[in-house]
Design a protein around this motif. Structure first.
Motif, PDB file in Angstrom:
ATOM      1  N   ASP A   1       0.857  -1.184   0.000  1.00 30.21           N
ATOM      2  CA  ASP A   1       0.000   0.000   0.000  1.00 30.21           C
ATOM      3  C   ASP A   1       0.891   1.231   0.000  1.00 30.21           C
ATOM      4  OD1 ASP A   1      -1.682   2.241   1.111  1.00 30.21           O
ATOM      5  OD2 ASP A   1      -3.206   0.654   1.154  1.00 30.21           O
ATOM      6  N   ARG A   2       0.567   2.192  -0.844  1.00 26.27           N
ATOM      7  CA  ARG A   2       1.412   3.389  -0.969  1.00 26.27           C
ATOM      8  C   ARG A   2       1.534   4.143   0.356  1.00 26.27           C
ATOM      9  NH1 ARG A   2      -3.559   4.404  -3.046  1.00 26.27           N
ATOM     10  NH2 ARG A   2      -4.688   6.239  -2.292  1.00 26.27           N
ATOM     11  N   GLU A   3       0.551   3.968   1.243  1.00 31.80           N
ATOM     12  CA  GLU A   3       0.595   4.643   2.536  1.00 31.80           C
ATOM     13  C   GLU A   3       1.723   4.121   3.426  1.00 31.80           C
ATOM     14  OE1 GLU A   3      -1.133   7.233   3.447  1.00 31.80           O
ATOM     15  OE2 GLU A   3      -2.366   7.309   1.639  1.00 31.80           O
ATOM     16  N   LEU A   4       2.311   2.974   3.052  1.00 29.76           N
ATOM     17  CA  LEU A   4       3.392   2.384   3.844  1.00 29.76           C
ATOM     18  C   LEU A   4       4.775   2.800   3.353  1.00 29.76           C
ATOM     19  CD1 LEU A   4       1.996  -1.248   4.192  1.00 29.76           C
ATOM     20  CD2 LEU A   4       1.755   0.652   5.789  1.00 29.76           C
ATOM     21  N   ASP A   5       4.823   3.633   2.347  1.00 27.57           N
ATOM     22  CA  ASP A   5       6.119   4.079   1.812  1.00 27.57           C
ATOM     23  C   ASP A   5       6.647   5.207   2.685  1.00 27.57           C
ATOM     24  OD1 ASP A   5       8.326   4.528   0.284  1.00 27.57           O
ATOM     25  OD2 ASP A   5       7.271   5.498  -1.373  1.00 27.57           O
ATOM     26  N   TYR A   6       7.170   4.822   3.853  1.00 30.47           N
ATOM     27  CA  TYR A   6       7.610   5.803   4.843  1.00 30.47           C
ATOM     28  C   TYR A   6       8.991   6.374   4.540  1.00 30.47           C
ATOM     29  CZ  TYR A   6       4.045   3.347   7.639  1.00 30.47           C
ATOM     30  OH  TYR A   6       2.891   2.766   8.102  1.00 30.47           O
ATOM     31  N   LEU A   7       9.880   5.561   3.997  1.00 34.51           N
ATOM     32  CA  LEU A   7      11.275   5.956   3.864  1.00 34.51           C
ATOM     33  C   LEU A   7      11.445   7.211   3.017  1.00 34.51           C
ATOM     34  CD1 LEU A   7      14.017   4.924   4.847  1.00 34.51           C
ATOM     35  CD2 LEU A   7      14.291   3.775   2.629  1.00 34.51           C
ATOM     36  N   SER A   8      10.548   7.392   2.030  1.00 36.67           N
ATOM     37  CA  SER A   8      10.654   8.565   1.165  1.00 36.67           C
ATOM     38  C   SER A   8      10.516   9.864   1.951  1.00 36.67           C
ATOM     39  CB  SER A   8       9.584   8.501   0.071  1.00 36.67           C
ATOM     40  OG  SER A   8       8.280   8.481   0.644  1.00 36.67           O
ATOM     41  N   GLU A   9       9.877   9.797   3.122  1.00 37.04           N
ATOM     42  CA  GLU A   9       9.693  10.993   3.938  1.00 37.04           C
ATOM     43  C   GLU A   9      11.014  11.476   4.545  1.00 37.04           C
ATOM     44  OE1 GLU A   9       6.776  12.522   4.403  1.00 37.04           O
ATOM     45  OE2 GLU A   9       5.500  11.068   3.373  1.00 37.04           O
ATOM     46  N   THR A  10      12.008  10.593   4.607  1.00 34.52           N
ATOM     47  CA  THR A  10      13.286  10.955   5.226  1.00 34.52           C
ATOM     48  C   THR A  10      14.282  11.535   4.234  1.00 34.52           C
ATOM     49  OG1 THR A  10      14.331   8.796   4.867  1.00 34.52           O
ATOM     50  CG2 THR A  10      12.949   9.044   6.828  1.00 34.52           C
ATOM     51  N   GLY A  11      14.024  11.335   2.939  1.00 38.58           N
ATOM     52  CA  GLY A  11      14.976  11.780   1.931  1.00 38.58           C
ATOM     53  C   GLY A  11      16.074  10.768   1.662  1.00 38.58           C
ATOM     54  N   VAL A  12      16.079   9.654   2.398  1.00 40.08           N
ATOM     55  CA  VAL A  12      17.057   8.587   2.181  1.00 40.08           C
ATOM     56  C   VAL A  12      16.437   7.562   1.245  1.00 40.08           C
ATOM     57  CG1 VAL A  12      18.462   6.801   3.267  1.00 40.08           C
ATOM     58  CG2 VAL A  12      18.040   8.959   4.466  1.00 40.08           C
ATOM     59  N   GLU A  13      17.171   7.176   0.206  1.00 43.11           N
ATOM     60  CA  GLU A  13      16.598   6.320  -0.833  1.00 43.11           C
ATOM     61  C   GLU A  13      16.632   4.839  -0.500  1.00 43.11           C
ATOM     62  OE1 GLU A  13      18.462   7.241  -4.501  1.00 43.11           O
ATOM     63  OE2 GLU A  13      17.669   9.281  -4.597  1.00 43.11           O
ATOM     64  N   THR A  14      17.619   4.379   0.259  1.00 41.68           N
ATOM     65  CA  THR A  14      17.749   2.952   0.537  1.00 41.68           C
ATOM     66  C   THR A  14      17.945   2.718   2.029  1.00 41.68           C
ATOM     67  OG1 THR A  14      20.144   3.011   0.160  1.00 41.68           O
ATOM     68  CG2 THR A  14      18.736   2.463  -1.724  1.00 41.68           C
ATOM     69  N   ALA A  15      17.551   1.523   2.455  1.00 45.15           N
ATOM     70  CA  ALA A  15      17.718   1.126   3.852  1.00 45.15           C
ATOM     71  C   ALA A  15      18.666  -0.066   3.926  1.00 45.15           C
ATOM     72  CB  ALA A  15      16.370   0.765   4.461  1.00 45.15           C
ATOM     73  N   ALA A  16      19.406  -0.148   5.021  1.00 46.99           N
ATOM     74  CA  ALA A  16      20.357  -1.244   5.197  1.00 46.99           C
ATOM     75  C   ALA A  16      19.660  -2.510   5.690  1.00 46.99           C
ATOM     76  CB  ALA A  16      21.448  -0.840   6.189  1.00 46.99           C
ATOM     77  N   ILE A  17      18.604  -2.341   6.483  1.00 44.94           N
ATOM     78  CA  ILE A  17      17.852  -3.478   7.019  1.00 44.94           C
ATOM     79  C   ILE A  17      16.385  -3.271   6.662  1.00 44.94           C
ATOM     80  CG2 ILE A  17      17.156  -4.738   9.095  1.00 44.94           C
ATOM     81  CD1 ILE A  17      19.753  -3.768  10.404  1.00 44.94           C
ATOM     82  N   THR A  18      15.791  -4.252   5.999  1.00 46.25           N
ATOM     83  CA  THR A  18      14.399  -4.120   5.574  1.00 46.25           C
ATOM     84  C   THR A  18      13.600  -5.365   5.920  1.00 46.25           C
ATOM     85  OG1 THR A  18      14.934  -4.962   3.357  1.00 46.25           O
ATOM     86  CG2 THR A  18      14.965  -2.570   3.664  1.00 46.25           C
ATOM     87  N   SER A  19      12.293  -5.183   6.082  1.00 46.60           N
ATOM     88  CA  SER A  19      11.382  -6.295   6.346  1.00 46.60           C
ATOM     89  C   SER A  19       9.993  -5.902   5.870  1.00 46.60           C
ATOM     90  CB  SER A  19      11.344  -6.632   7.841  1.00 46.60           C
ATOM     91  OG  SER A  19      10.332  -7.598   8.110  1.00 46.60           O
ATOM     92  N   ASN A  20       9.189  -6.906   5.509  1.00 46.78           N
ATOM     93  CA  ASN A  20       7.799  -6.621   5.166  1.00 46.78           C
ATOM     94  C   ASN A  20       6.930  -6.498   6.405  1.00 46.78           C
ATOM     95  OD1 ASN A  20       7.919  -9.363   5.851  1.00 46.78           O
ATOM     96  ND2 ASN A  20       6.178  -9.877   4.545  1.00 46.78           N
ATOM     97  N   SER A  21       7.527  -6.646   7.590  1.00 49.14           N
ATOM     98  CA  SER A  21       6.800  -6.566   8.859  1.00 49.14           C
ATOM     99  C   SER A  21       7.240  -5.344   9.644  1.00 49.14           C
ATOM    100  CB  SER A  21       7.055  -7.832   9.687  1.00 49.14           C
ATOM    101  OG  SER A  21       6.658  -7.646  11.027  1.00 49.14           O
ATOM    102  N   VAL A  22       6.294  -4.511  10.029  1.00 52.43           N
ATOM    103  CA  VAL A  22       6.617  -3.339  10.835  1.00 52.43           C
ATOM    104  C   VAL A  22       7.086  -3.754  12.228  1.00 52.43           C
ATOM    105  CG1 VAL A  22       4.279  -2.976  11.751  1.00 52.43           C
ATOM    106  CG2 VAL A  22       5.800  -1.042  11.469  1.00 52.43           C
ATOM    107  N   SER A  23       6.631  -4.904  12.697  1.00 53.91           N
ATOM    108  CA  SER A  23       7.070  -5.389  14.009  1.00 53.91           C
ATOM    109  C   SER A  23       8.531  -5.813  13.972  1.00 53.91           C
ATOM    110  CB  SER A  23       6.191  -6.558  14.455  1.00 53.91           C
ATOM    111  OG  SER A  23       4.839  -6.161  14.534  1.00 53.91           O
ATOM    112  N   VAL A  24       8.952  -6.430  12.872  1.00 54.43           N
ATOM    113  CA  VAL A  24      10.367  -6.783  12.725  1.00 54.43           C
ATOM    114  C   VAL A  24      11.216  -5.518  12.640  1.00 54.43           C
ATOM    115  CG1 VAL A  24      12.070  -7.882  11.208  1.00 54.43           C
ATOM    116  CG2 VAL A  24       9.875  -9.009  11.652  1.00 54.43           C
ATOM    117  N   GLN A  25      10.718  -4.519  11.935  1.00 54.93           N
ATOM    118  CA  GLN A  25      11.436  -3.248  11.858  1.00 54.93           C
ATOM    119  C   GLN A  25      11.616  -2.649  13.254  1.00 54.93           C
ATOM    120  OE1 GLN A  25       9.667  -0.606   8.872  1.00 54.93           O
ATOM    121  NE2 GLN A  25       8.984  -2.403   7.744  1.00 54.93           N
ATOM    122  N   MET A  26      10.557  -2.684  14.059  1.00 46.95           N
ATOM    123  CA  MET A  26      10.654  -2.145  15.409  1.00 46.95           C
ATOM    124  C   MET A  26      11.658  -2.930  16.245  1.00 46.95           C
ATOM    125  SD  MET A  26       9.972  -0.073  17.820  1.00 46.95           S
ATOM    126  CE  MET A  26       8.450   0.875  17.923  1.00 46.95           C
TER     127      MET A  26
END
Length: 300
Positions: A197-222
C-alpha cells in the motif's frame, strides 16, 4: 439440498483448496472433499476444477455461489434472531496489518472478550490487504480505503508516525540535527517491492533512498530499532512497547495516516457483526489515543 454442504462449498470457493476450507471450518480435508462430492452428486454437476493453483469454480459452480451466499445470509439472520440478547457469542475473525495486529488489537480483543464471554476473536496479521470476498476474515482493518469491491468502508481514526531510534544507537553514532545528517546513518524500513500500500512508503519521507535493514513486517522493523541497528519510521502507538526508543527530528519528520474498517457489503444486515464492528471501531480509537498519549506523558 443440505445447507451445511453449501457452507462447505462456499469455504472451498473462497479458500480455493480443501485443506484451507477445512482449517476455516474445523474439518479435515478428506471430509471437505467428501461433502463437496456429495453436493456435486446432488446438483448433478461438477462444481470445481482441480488445477495446480488450487480448486477453481467451474461455470456450474460459479452459478451456485449467489444462491449459496443467500442461504448463508439467511442462516446467519436466523441464528441472530434466536440468540439471547444478553451477549454476543461465536467467532469473529479480524484481518489487520501487523502494526495494528501487534500493538492495538490484543488490548481491544481483551476488552471485547471481557464484555462478551462467549466471543472468540481470531486476529489475522497479514502483510497485504485481507480478501473479504473470499471470507479470509469477517472484517478487516486497512491503511487506505479500497477502490474496488463490494465493501462498506468506515474511517476509524488517524494515527501518527515518527523517525525513531534506540538511545544506544544514538549514543554510539554521530549526532543528528537535520535531514542531511541521516545520510550517514543506517536506516531500517520496508522491502521496497513488498510495500502493498502506498501509505506504507515511509522511507521517502526521510529523503534517504535505501535502507540497510528491511522487512515486510513493521514489528520486525521495530525489533531491529530496539536492537540499536539503526533508525526507522515507527508508529507512535508502538513506542510505549519499546523502552529506550525515542523520536528523532520530530519537528521535521512527522507522518499522519488513517485506519479504515472494511466489511463485506452483504454483512450490513447482520446485527451481530454491526454491533461487533462498532465495538471494534471504538476500541481502536481509544487504544490509539491511549498509547499515543502515554508516550507524550512519559516522554522519550
Amino acid at each position: 439440498m443440505d445447507w451445511d454442504d453449501l457452507r462447505i462449498f462456499l469455504a472451498v470457493a473462497r479458500m480455493e483448496s480443501l485443506s484451507g476450507a477445512g482449517r476455516r471450518l474445523g474439518l479435515d480435508a478428506s471430509t471437505v472433499g467428501r461433502r463437496v462430492a456429495r453436493l456435486e452428486q446432488a446438483v448433478g454437476a461438477t462444481l470445481f476444477a482441480k488445477t495446480p493453483q488450487g480448486y477453481v469454480l467451474t461455470a456450474e459452480g460459479g452459478r451456485l455461489v449467489a444462491p449459496a451466499e443467500a442461504a448463508e445470509k439467511a442462516a446467519v439472520a436466523a441464528g441472530e434472531a434466536t440468540r439471547r440478547e444478553t451477549g454476543i457469542s461465536g467467532q469473529l475473525r479480524i484481518g489487520a496489518p501487523d502494526g495494528c495486529a501487534n500493538y492495538l488489537l490484543p488490548q481491544v480483543a481483551r476488552r471485547m472478550c471481557e464484555a462478551h464471554p462467549g466471543l472468540e476473536i481470531q486476529i489475522v496479521a497479514l502483510p497485504r490487504v485481507v480478501n473479504l470476498s473470499k471470507r479470509e476474515a469477517d472484517m478487516a482493518i486497512a491503511v487506505s480505503p479500497p477502490d474496488t469491491g463490494r465493501l462498506t468502508v468506515q474511517r476509524l481514526t488517524e494515527y501518527h508516525l515518527h523517525l525513531a531510534a534506540h538511545e544506544d544507537y544514538l549514543h554510539a553514532h554521530p549526532p543528528i540535527s537535520g535531514l542531511a545528517d541521516l545520510h550517514g546513518h543506517r536506516m531500517i524500513g520496508y522491502i521496497p517491492d513488498m510495500i502493498f500500500d502506498r501509505e506504507l512508503d515511509y522511507l521517502s519521507e526521510t529523503g534517504v533512498e535505501t535502507a540497510a535493514i528491511t522487512s515486510n513486517s513493521v514489528s520486525v522493523q521495530m525489533q531491529a530499532i530496539r536492537a540499536a541497528a539503526g533508525l526507522g519510521i515507527v508508529h507512535d502507538f508502538a513506542i510505549p512497547f519499546a523502552p529506550g526508543v525515542r523520536k528523532v527530528l520530530p519537528d521535521l519528520i512527522s507522518l499522519t495516516r488513517s485506519f479504515w474498517l472494511l466489511r463485506h457489503a452483504d454483512d450490513r444486515a447482520s446485527r451481530r457483526l454491526t454491533l461487533l464492528a462498532e465495538e471494534l471501531a471504538q476500541g481502536i480509537r481509544q487504544e490509539v489515543a491511549r498509547l499515543e498519549g502515554l508516550y507524550q506523558t512519559k516522554g522519550p
